[in-house]
Design a protein around this motif. Structure first.
Motif, mmCIF file in Angstrom:
data_model
loop_
_atom_site.group_PDB
_atom_site.id
_atom_site.type_symbol
_atom_site.label_atom_id
_atom_site.label_comp_id
_atom_site.label_asym_id
_atom_site.label_seq_id
_atom_site.Cartn_x
_atom_site.Cartn_y
_atom_site.Cartn_z
ATOM 1 N N TYR A 14 0.813 -1.211 0.000
ATOM 2 C CA TYR A 14 0.000 0.000 0.000
ATOM 3 C C TYR A 14 0.850 1.266 0.000
ATOM 4 N N ILE A 269 -5.933 5.080 0.207
ATOM 5 C CA ILE A 269 -4.994 4.045 0.626
ATOM 6 C C ILE A 269 -5.160 3.740 2.110
ATOM 7 N N ARG A 272 -8.126 1.513 2.657
ATOM 8 C CA ARG A 272 -7.817 0.127 2.305
ATOM 9 C C ARG A 272 -6.918 -0.520 3.360
ATOM 10 N N LEU A 273 -5.915 0.233 3.827
ATOM 11 C CA LEU A 273 -4.949 -0.310 4.768
ATOM 12 C C LEU A 273 -5.609 -0.658 6.100
#
Length: 292
Positions: A14, A269, A272-273
């Motif tokens: 990521y 990001i 998502r992380l």
């Protein structure tokens, strides 16, 4: 160890995705700045643009090139880190799939806790050790004649450590009962340690779930800001080309739009992380369940 390795690879992946997304923003901004510099040069030659406008357009282009020059080595370094984490060579590293914002809502916190209870390796090892310790006194009490000693395997894989060693004489009578009672106390201590471990895992899940919710909210805000900044830039650009706005106003609008895009890329990001972290917390690898 497997989950720890997956966490490191996920973080590196990521980070590379973030750097690639930011690199794309700077490249797009550079192409736009070049177009506006060309239009300003033409206007200056035609007498419709001032020298100040021309200098301001050149300054905008230089500033964006500086941002791009800083983004390139960061993206290259992130790619090298991922190659080291995965064992791929730089040339053999697979192409990065586009990383978009999550499309679905977060799973329920209860579902994550239940998944952790089923899949967390630490809890599974703890259950195995408790079951082994619980079975030993039963064997000793019912049909263990002919066995001189029994030893539980010692484990050092958990954050907590429980070691149980029993020596059961064939005809120990009262001493045997005392040692069986001590074993039962040790089993109870191991169960309490497991409960403490389970509480720690659930606390981590709760904290990371809150972080995922905050990241989702931040992503929505960043996307709204990026849309607004794009609208402002589009209107200012049209006004500049029509001669109603200055190069300074255009630079400010463009800078606001670039920064909003960078913020939106980072927010996507992070969203998502944080979801990948929840998957790891529940004892699964990020590719075993898609929280998106």
């Amino acid at each position: 160890t497997r989950l720890a390795g997956a966490a490191q690879v996920t973080m590196a992946y990521y980070q590379m995705a973030l750097d690639d997304n930011e690199l794309a923003v700077w490249r797009k901004a550079l192409a736009t700045a070049r177009q506006m510099l060309t239009a300003t040069q033409e206007g200056y030659q035609a007498g419709t643009r001032s020298r100040l406008d021309l200098s301001q357009s050149k300054l905008t282009l230089v500033r964006i090139r500086m941002g791009l020059d800083q983004a390139r080595p960061q993206a290259q370094a992130a790619r090298q880190v991922l190659a080291l984490q995965t064992g791929y060579g730089m040339a053999a590293l697979p192409a990065l799939a586009p990383v978009a914002a999550p499309l679905t809502a977060l799973p329920g916190s209860n579902m994550l806790r239940q998944q952790a209870d089923r899949s967390q390796p630490l809890l599974r090892v703890a259950d195995g050790e408790i079951q082994s310790a619980r079975s030993l006194p039963i064997i000793a009490a019912t049909g263990a004649y002919g066995l001189d000693t029994s030893m539980l395997p010692q484990s050092q894989q958990l954050g907590w450590q429980a070691i149980l060693s029993l020596q059961v004489p064939i005809f120990g009578f009262g001493r045997n009962r005392d040692r069986v009672a001590a074993a039962q106390e040790q089993v109870a201590a191991m169960q309490a340690a497991k409960a403490a471990l389970q509480l720690q895992i659930r606390s981590r899940l709760a904290a990371d779930y809150g972080a995922a919710q905050a990241a989702a909210n931040a992503l929505q805000d960043a996307q709204t800001l990026a849309q607004t900044a794009r609208t402002v830039y589009t209107m200012t650009r049209k006004g500049y080309l029509a001669g109603a706005e200055s190069a300074l106003a255009l630079q400010q609008a463009e800078n606001g739009w670039v920064q909003a895009q960078l913020q939106s890329a980072g927010a996507a990001i992070r969203a998502r992380l944080t979801r990948a972290q929840l998957t790891l917390d529940s004892g699964l690898l990020p590719d075993q369940r898609k929280l998106s």
